[in-house]
Motif scaffolding. Structure first.
Motif, short mmCIF file in Angstrom:
data_model
loop_
_atom_site.label_atom_id
_atom_site.label_comp_id
_atom_site.label_asym_id
_atom_site.label_seq_id
_atom_site.Cartn_x
_atom_site.Cartn_y
_atom_site.Cartn_z
N PHE A 1 9.96 -9.16 0.76
CA PHE A 1 11.09 -8.60 1.60
C PHE A 1 10.73 -7.27 2.31
CE2 PHE A 1 14.24 -10.92 -1.37
CZ PHE A 1 14.00 -12.10 -0.57
N ARG A 2 9.50 -6.97 2.13
CA ARG A 2 8.94 -5.86 2.62
C ARG A 2 9.16 -5.72 4.19
NH1 ARG A 2 5.73 -2.01 0.36
NH2 ARG A 2 5.30 -3.08 -1.62
N PRO A 3 9.24 -6.74 5.07
CA PRO A 3 9.80 -6.56 6.46
C PRO A 3 10.86 -6.12 6.57
CG PRO A 3 8.64 -8.72 5.92
CD PRO A 3 8.75 -8.00 4.75
N VAL A 4 11.71 -6.26 5.66
CA VAL A 4 13.13 -5.74 6.03
C VAL A 4 13.51 -4.71 4.69
CG1 VAL A 4 14.53 -7.90 6.79
CG2 VAL A 4 13.90 -7.87 4.47
N LEU A 5 12.39 -3.70 4.79
CA LEU A 5 12.41 -2.94 4.04
C LEU A 5 13.78 -2.15 3.68
CD1 LEU A 5 10.34 -1.57 2.30
CD2 LEU A 5 9.69 0.24 3.92
N ASP A 6 14.56 -1.78 4.78
CA ASP A 6 15.91 -1.15 4.64
C ASP A 6 16.91 -2.08 3.76
OD1 ASP A 6 14.71 0.78 6.13
OD2 ASP A 6 15.78 0.35 7.85
N TYR A 7 16.70 -3.14 3.60
CA TYR A 7 17.70 -4.06 3.07
C TYR A 7 17.17 -4.93 1.97
CZ TYR A 7 19.63 -3.64 7.62
OH TYR A 7 20.12 -3.39 9.04
N ARG A 8 15.98 -4.13 1.49
CA ARG A 8 15.36 -4.95 0.24
C ARG A 8 16.12 -5.05 -0.96
NH1 ARG A 8 9.01 -3.32 -1.27
NH2 ARG A 8 9.94 -1.44 -1.81
N THR A 9 16.68 -3.65 -1.30
CA THR A 9 17.35 -3.84 -2.67
C THR A 9 18.73 -4.63 -2.31
OG1 THR A 9 18.54 -1.59 -2.07
CG2 THR A 9 16.43 -1.55 -3.67
N PHE A 10 19.27 -4.58 -1.22
CA PHE A 10 20.41 -5.28 -0.84
C PHE A 10 20.25 -6.94 -1.15
CE2 PHE A 10 22.65 -7.99 2.40
CZ PHE A 10 24.12 -7.60 1.96
N VAL A 11 19.02 -7.36 -0.67
CA VAL A 11 18.68 -8.65 -0.77
C VAL A 11 18.44 -9.23 -2.18
CG1 VAL A 11 16.99 -10.55 -0.05
CG2 VAL A 11 17.71 -8.90 1.69
N TYR A 12 17.70 -8.43 -2.75
CA TYR A 12 17.51 -8.38 -4.36
C TYR A 12 18.54 -8.43 -5.14
CZ TYR A 12 14.87 -7.25 -8.56
OH TYR A 12 14.48 -7.20 -9.87
N GLY A 13 19.49 -7.32 -4.79
CA GLY A 13 20.90 -7.69 -5.60
C GLY A 13 21.88 -8.79 -5.43
N THR A 14 21.73 -9.02 -3.88
CA THR A 14 22.55 -10.37 -3.62
C THR A 14 21.87 -11.55 -4.32
OG1 THR A 14 23.02 -9.29 -1.43
CG2 THR A 14 23.56 -11.70 -1.65
N MET A 15 20.54 -11.59 -4.24
CA MET A 15 20.30 -12.87 -4.97
C MET A 15 20.40 -12.88 -6.44
SD MET A 15 16.15 -12.63 -3.98
CE MET A 15 15.46 -13.57 -5.50
N LEU A 16 20.62 -11.91 -7.21
CA LEU A 16 21.14 -11.71 -8.69
C LEU A 16 22.48 -12.14 -8.64
CD1 LEU A 16 19.58 -8.39 -9.92
CD2 LEU A 16 18.75 -10.73 -10.44
#
Lengths: 294, 251
Positions: free
Chosen positions: A248-263
Motif C-alpha cells: 500500500f506504499r503507493p497510497v501512503l496517506d491511506y496506508r493505516t486506513f486500508v490496514y485497519g479496514t482489512m482487520l
C-alpha cells in the motif's frame, strides 16, 4: 532479488517467528498477551548489548538472547499465573510498558539513544551478505515451525489445549496448569527472544521505541488475522500484514486506513481468521479435497 | 483393612460462612455411596475439597491411607480420583477422543521427556477408543464435544474420569437434566463401572436414582452431617425429612 525485496522478506521472516511464538502462548495455551513486544525487545537488547559491550560474536549472542528471554518469560509469567482473561490482558500490557520504560530510562540500556552499531554476523571474518542473512532467517523460521509442530503433537501441547479449553477440567484430568502455563510463557518468550536477536543484528540500531505496545498489537493482529490456534494462521497472517504496508506504499496517506479496514472486515466476516479452523477458505478447501478423494 | 476414603472431621469456612463443619464419614472399596442434602448443604464443596480444588480449613482427607492435604487437583487426579461436574465441562472445542486423551496423559505430564513425546501413538489411541466404547460413545470419537447432547456429554465426562484409571470417581448430579431413558442408560453405566471395581461417590437430587444406586447414603444439611445409613433408614429419618420439607407446623 532486489535489496529492497530482501529487506522486506527478512522483516516478514522475523514477524513470522514472532507470530508463531505468540500463538504458542495465546493460541495454544489460551493466555491472552498484549505485551509480546516486550520479549521481542528483551531478546534484541540482550543480543545487541552482548555484541556491542563485550564484542561477542553473533552466534554466541543469539543463544544468549534466547536463554535470557526465556528466563525473563518465566519470571514475568509468574504474576500472569494468578490472573485470567481481561485481567491477564491488562497485566501483560503493563509488563510491556514497564519493560519499555526500563530500556528508555535506565542509562545502562542506552536510554533514549538505544543500542547502536550492533555488528552484522560474520563468518570467517567476512560480514554476512543480505541474501545470506535472509537464508539464515528462513532457516530460523523453519526451526520455529518445527518446534511448533513438535509441540502440538506432544502431550505438553495437549496439556496446553486443555488449559485453553477449561482450566478446572484440565486440573481434574491431571494437568498441572501452573507448570504448563509456565512452559507456554517460556517457550513463547524464548522464541520471541530469537526473533529479537535476528532483528537487532539486522537493523544494527535498536531503541525502546521499537518494542512498544503498538508492536505487540501488530503481532497479535497477525496471529488473529491468519487464524489463532493454528500453525498456518500466524504464518499467513505475518506474511499478509507484513507485506500490506509495502503493497500500500503507493497510497501512503491511506496506508493505516486500508490496514485497519482489512482487520475490521476480516473480524466481522471471518472472526476465526483467514485460515483458522472452520474459516471459509479452510472449509471449502476441505470440501474440495474430500470430494476429489471420494 | 483400611478404608478407601476417610473424611475425618473436615471443616471448610469461606470467611464467616461455614460451608462444612466437622463432617466425617468413610467409604469402602467397591462401594457406591450417595451424598444427598438440600441446596447449599455443602455437597459440591466436599467434592472440591476431596479433589484438592480448595484447601480444607481443618480436618484430614485420607485416600488409600494417604493424607491428601496440600495436594493440588492434578496430583489428586494422578492418584486415581476422577470426577464429573454438576454443570458439564467437556473441553468444548476439542474432539471427543481428544478429551479422553488429555486425561490419559496423566502419567505423561510429569517428566520433561514424558511430556515432549508424541501423544498420538497406536497404544494411546487404542486405549482412548476402548474407554469411549466402554461408556458407549465410540461412534462420536471425531465429533467436537460441544456438539454432543447433554446425556452424551455426561458419558464423556465419565470417560474422561475413567481415563485416569481411578479407584474412585466422584459424580456430581449425574442424572441432573436428563430424560428418563438417558438417565437409565447412565445409571446402568455407573453400575457397570462399579461392578468392574471402581468405587463411586455420587451427589444426586433425584431420589429414585439414589435409592436405586446406593446401599448407603450420607446426608448433609447446612454443612453438617445429619444422617448416614441405608436408603430405607434415610427415607424414614425424621431429621432428613425435616431438612428437605421443613419442620411440621412451620408452614
Amino acid at each position: 532479488m532486489s535489496a529492497y525485496a530482501m529487506t522486506v522478506s527478512i522483516t516478514i521472516g522475523i514477524y513470522v517467528i514472532l507470530a508463531i511464538s505468540l500463538n504458542i502462548i495465546t493460541g495454544y495455551a489460551g493466555q491472552i498477551s498484549l505485551g509480546h513486544a516486550a520479549f521481542f525487545g528483551i531478546g534484541a537488547y540482550a543480543s545487541g548489548m552482548l555484541a556491542t559491550r563485550l564484542g561477542a560474536p553473533f552466534f554466541a549472542c543469539l543463544p544468549f538472547a534466547v536463554v535470557v528471554t526465556g528466563a525473563v518469560g518465566a519470571i514475568l509469567g509468574i504474576p500472569c499465573l494468578r490472573v485470567k482473561e481481561d485481567f491477564l490482558a491488562i497485566t501483560t500490557m503493563g509488563i510491556n510498558f514497564v519493560v519499555q520504560a526500563i530500556f528508555l530510562y535506565i542509562p545502562f540500556f542506552g536510554g533514549a539513544l538505544g543500542i547502536a552499531n550492533i555488528p552484522a554476523p560474520s563468518i570467517h571474518g567476512a560480514e554476512m551478505t543480505k541474501s545470506a542473512y535472509l537464508a539464515m532467517v528462513l532457516l530460523f523460521v523453519l526451526f520455529a515451525i518445527l518446534v511448533d509442530g513438535w509441540l502440538t503433537r506432544s502431550w505438553a501441547g495437549l496439556a496446553l489445549a486443555s488449559i485453553r479449553e477449561d482450566e478446572t477440567a484440565a486440573e481434574m484430568s491431571g494437568v498441572n496448569i501452573t507448570r504448563f502455563k509456565v512452559v507456554a510463557f517460556v517457550l513463547g518468550s524464548a522464541m520471541a527472544g530469537l526473533a529479537g536477536s535476528l532483528y537487532a543484528h539486522f537493523m544494527s540500531f535498536i531503541s525502546a521505541a521499537d518494542f512498544g505496545f503498538t508492536e505487540s498489537i501488530v503481532i497479535l493482529s497477525m496471529v488473529v488475522f491468519g487464524g489463532i490456534g493454528t500453525l498456518r494462521g500466524p504464518i499467513i497472517g505475518a506474511i499478509i500484514l507484513g507485506l500490506a504496508p509495502e503493497l500500500f506504499r503507493p497510497v501512503l496517506d491511506y496506508r493505516t486506513f486500508v490496514y485497519g479496514t482489512m482487520l475490521v472486515l476480516l473480524m466481522r466476516f471471518q472472526p476465526q481468521g483467514l485460515l483458522g479452523l472452520d474459516s471459509f477458505i479452510v472449509r471449502n478447501a476441505k470440501r474440495i479435497f474430500t470430494r476429489r478423494a471420494a | 483393612m483400611e478404608h478407601l476414603l476417610e473424611i475425618d472431621a473436615i471443616s471448610k469456612h469461606f470467611g464467616g460462612l461455614k460451608a462444612l463443619e466437622n463432617v466425617s464419614f468413610t467409604m469402602d472399596r467397591g462401594e457406591i455411596l450417595g451424598l444427598i442434602g438440600p441446596n447449599g448443604a455443602g455437597k459440591t464443596t466436599l467434592f472440591n475439597l476431596i479433589t484438592g480444588r480448595y484447601p480444607v480449613t481443618s480436618g484430614t482427607i485420607r485416600y488409600n491411607g494417604k493424607d491428601l492435604s496440600g495436594m493440588g487437583p492434578s496430583q489428586v487426579a494422578a492418584m486415581g480420583i476422577g470426577r464429573t461436574f454438576q454443570i458439564v465441562r467437556p473441553f468444548a472445542g476439542l474432539t471427543v477422543i481428544t478429551n479422553v486423551m488429555i486425561a490419559l496423559g496423566v502419567s505423561h505430564y510429569a517428566g520433561f521427556w514424558n511430556s515432549v513425546s508424541r501423544y498420538r501413538t497406536p497404544a494411546s489411541l487404542k486405549a482412548a477408543r476402548k474407554i469411549l466404547a466402554r461408556v458407549g460413545i465410540a461412534g462420536y470419537a471425531q465429533q467436537k464435544s460441544e456438539n454432543l447432547p447433554l446425556g452424551l456429554k455426561k458419558h464423556l465426562e465419565i470417560a474422561r474420569a475413567l481415563a485416569l484409571r481411578p479407584s474412585l470417581i466422584l459424580l456430581d448430579e449425574p442424572a441432573g437434566g436428563l430424560r428418563k431413558e438417558e438417565m437409565d442408560r447412565l445409571i446402568g453405566l455407573v453400575r457397570e463401572i462399579n461392578g468392574e471395581g471402581t468405587s463411586v461417590l455420587v451427589i444426586e437430587h433425584n431420589m429414585p436414582v439414589v435409592m436405586q444406586l446406593c446401599k448407603r447414603i450420607v446426608v448433609l444439611d447446612h454443612g453438617t452431617k445429619i444422617a448416614e445409613g441405608p436408603p430405607e433408614a434415610i427415607r424414614n429419618n425424621r431429621q432428613v425429612v425435616e431438612a428437605y420439607l421443613g419442620r411440621t407446623g412451620d408452614a
